[in-house]
Design a protein around this motif. Sequence first.
Motif, mmCIF file in Angstrom:
data_model
loop_
_atom_site.group_PDB
_atom_site.id
_atom_site.type_symbol
_atom_site.label_atom_id
_atom_site.label_comp_id
_atom_site.label_asym_id
_atom_site.label_seq_id
_atom_site.Cartn_x
_atom_site.Cartn_y
_atom_site.Cartn_z
ATOM 1 N N TYR A 463 0.500 -1.149 -0.057
ATOM 2 C CA TYR A 463 -0.080 0.357 0.190
ATOM 3 C C TYR A 463 0.394 0.882 -0.209
ATOM 4 O O TYR A 463 0.771 2.605 -0.693
ATOM 5 C CB TYR A 463 -0.944 0.068 1.334
ATOM 6 C CG TYR A 463 -2.059 1.207 1.377
ATOM 7 C CD1 TYR A 463 -2.780 0.513 0.717
ATOM 8 C CD2 TYR A 463 -1.379 2.440 2.357
ATOM 9 C CE1 TYR A 463 -4.147 1.925 1.073
ATOM 10 C CE2 TYR A 463 -2.733 3.077 2.450
ATOM 11 C CZ TYR A 463 -3.316 3.320 2.171
ATOM 12 O OH TYR A 463 -4.468 4.468 2.141
ATOM 13 N N SER A 467 1.973 5.043 -3.485
ATOM 14 C CA SER A 467 1.163 6.038 -2.617
ATOM 15 C C SER A 467 0.852 7.449 -3.760
ATOM 16 O O SER A 467 -0.074 8.082 -4.140
ATOM 17 C CB SER A 467 1.548 7.020 -1.322
ATOM 18 O OG SER A 467 2.900 6.547 -2.000
ATOM 19 N N ARG A 476 -5.790 2.533 -3.589
ATOM 20 C CA ARG A 476 -4.773 1.885 -3.504
ATOM 21 C C ARG A 476 -4.447 0.785 -2.617
ATOM 22 O O ARG A 476 -3.730 -0.142 -2.920
ATOM 23 C CB ARG A 476 -3.659 2.587 -2.600
ATOM 24 C CG ARG A 476 -2.519 2.663 -2.348
ATOM 25 C CD ARG A 476 -1.241 4.309 -2.188
ATOM 26 N NE ARG A 476 -2.276 4.726 -0.543
ATOM 27 C CZ ARG A 476 -2.041 5.965 -0.790
ATOM 28 N NH1 ARG A 476 -2.981 6.479 -1.788
ATOM 29 N NH2 ARG A 476 -3.119 6.405 0.583
#
Length: 554
Positions: A463, A467, A476
């Motif tokens: 994750y 970004s 995401r």
Amino acid sequence: MTTTKLSAADRESYLQEMASEQLDILVIGGGITGAGIAWDAAVRGMKVGLIEMQDFAAGTSSRSTKLVHGGLRYLKQGEVKLVREVGRERALLHKRLPHLVEPMPMLLPVYRGGTYGYYTSSIGIYIYDWLAGVKRSERRQMVRRQQALLMEPLLEAEGLRGAGRYYEYRTDDARLTMEIVKTAVSCGAIVCNYAKAVDLIYQKGRATGVTVLDMLGGKSFQLHARKIINATGPWVDELRRIDRSLSDKHLLLTKGVHLVVARERLPISQAVYFDAPDGRMIFAIPRGAKTYIGTTDTVYEGDPRHPAVSMEDAQYLLDATNRVFPKSRLSIMDVEAAWAGLRPLIHEEGKSPSEVSRKDEIFVSASGLISIAGGKLTGFRKMAEKVVNLAAQQLEEETGVIYPPCTTDRVPISSGAAEDGASYEQARQRIAQEAAELGLPSSEIDDLVFRYGVNARQILQLYRTLSKDLPNHDDRLLAAEVNYSIEHEMTVSAVDFLLRRTGWMLFDRLRMFDVSARVVEYMGDRLGWDDMKRSQELADIVEETKRYSIADLR
């Protein structure tokens, strides 16, 4: 625990690796039984390969009642040893995988003239708890009529004498299988899905290898092993036919059907185990925002790959449920999803499907092919132990190599143990803290931890890396989960992800439809799909969604 050699992008290299050396054991079948065998053999130090012609757990091992349970009705059939064994196995699995194998109260309402009387139920559940070694906090409680109605107000009051309350364990069968596959790989096994055994290779009458077709790449490989183990579930007899060893005992396939409805349509606070009019017993089990109902038990003779839920199957379950919960008034239109699974049982002449034993049995052919059939999800580790014990004994006689006994009862399982030795609870607290620092809602993390346990931390790491590319948090997180699934769970199709890795096709169809296009986009970018392949993946989602519905309404 480190997971290696399980990337969808590297499938062909895994097949090449298996083909480049002689294996000690080649397991055919990537359901829970085959996964357990590969795990046990790898822990003992054997060179192990495993192939599966579909996705891992695509057959019986993703289509069960999703319970790790002892089976109260097996006690009624006199299978004391089976109840004792699987009762203790479920305790072990709960300890190793607390996020995936969860204790859940189960209510057994007792009706006048029903299968179980009040005192019979009390004695039966007491013996069941004793055999299974149930801890004190989960031992059975018998309640009278009024208290039973307080526990579950929707129960039919007429004829209700009381209820027994005891504990079973709920699981996600596909995820459990996946974690055992990952554990086998971390212990040294080489595995590949969508790799079909099309023929056996013989030397001097002995089965010494398998010709394997890569169902995605189209290439053939020849894999050689000292021992070949047939753990293909409903397809066990098919492989025995190829081996020309199908004689005497054979499989009886029986079909079990389950229906999913909104929890608000059957708002029970615990699982309920109740009588159908024909004497069968049926579960109603809450899972998140849904309740699922099952199962049937009828002889099946069609294509094992796609057993269907007929209107007759569905109506049988709905009628039985409405009889015990008359205020719910469930109809076909309430069914949001449905699935059918096949039980590969050993045929017993003169017995009905429900009477046939669930015990496993091993067949060894003249060519040396070892086949295993029967058994229950809960008992997979003990089934594997028996098979690997046999293979180890044969290998010792043939090669002189002595392998150690089974120790899988002491080996950590993927997703249940942190790499640095931290406890599950400590690892979970760290995940929650990291998620909070990233601004992720706790509900999202609870969802991830249910599926991936301590491995959810790897998804959070992914994750972070996304970004800049995907500023939207939902996109995401989804992309991170998809990428993890591709790299660490050999997910090669959108259906693999939406059905078996997440369960959304069964238990959250709104979410599934909402994310389907993005899942195809992310997978396509990672695996290099062209526009035609992406369109086909979207079409496959629609087709598979239909298969997991009532056939007559498609």
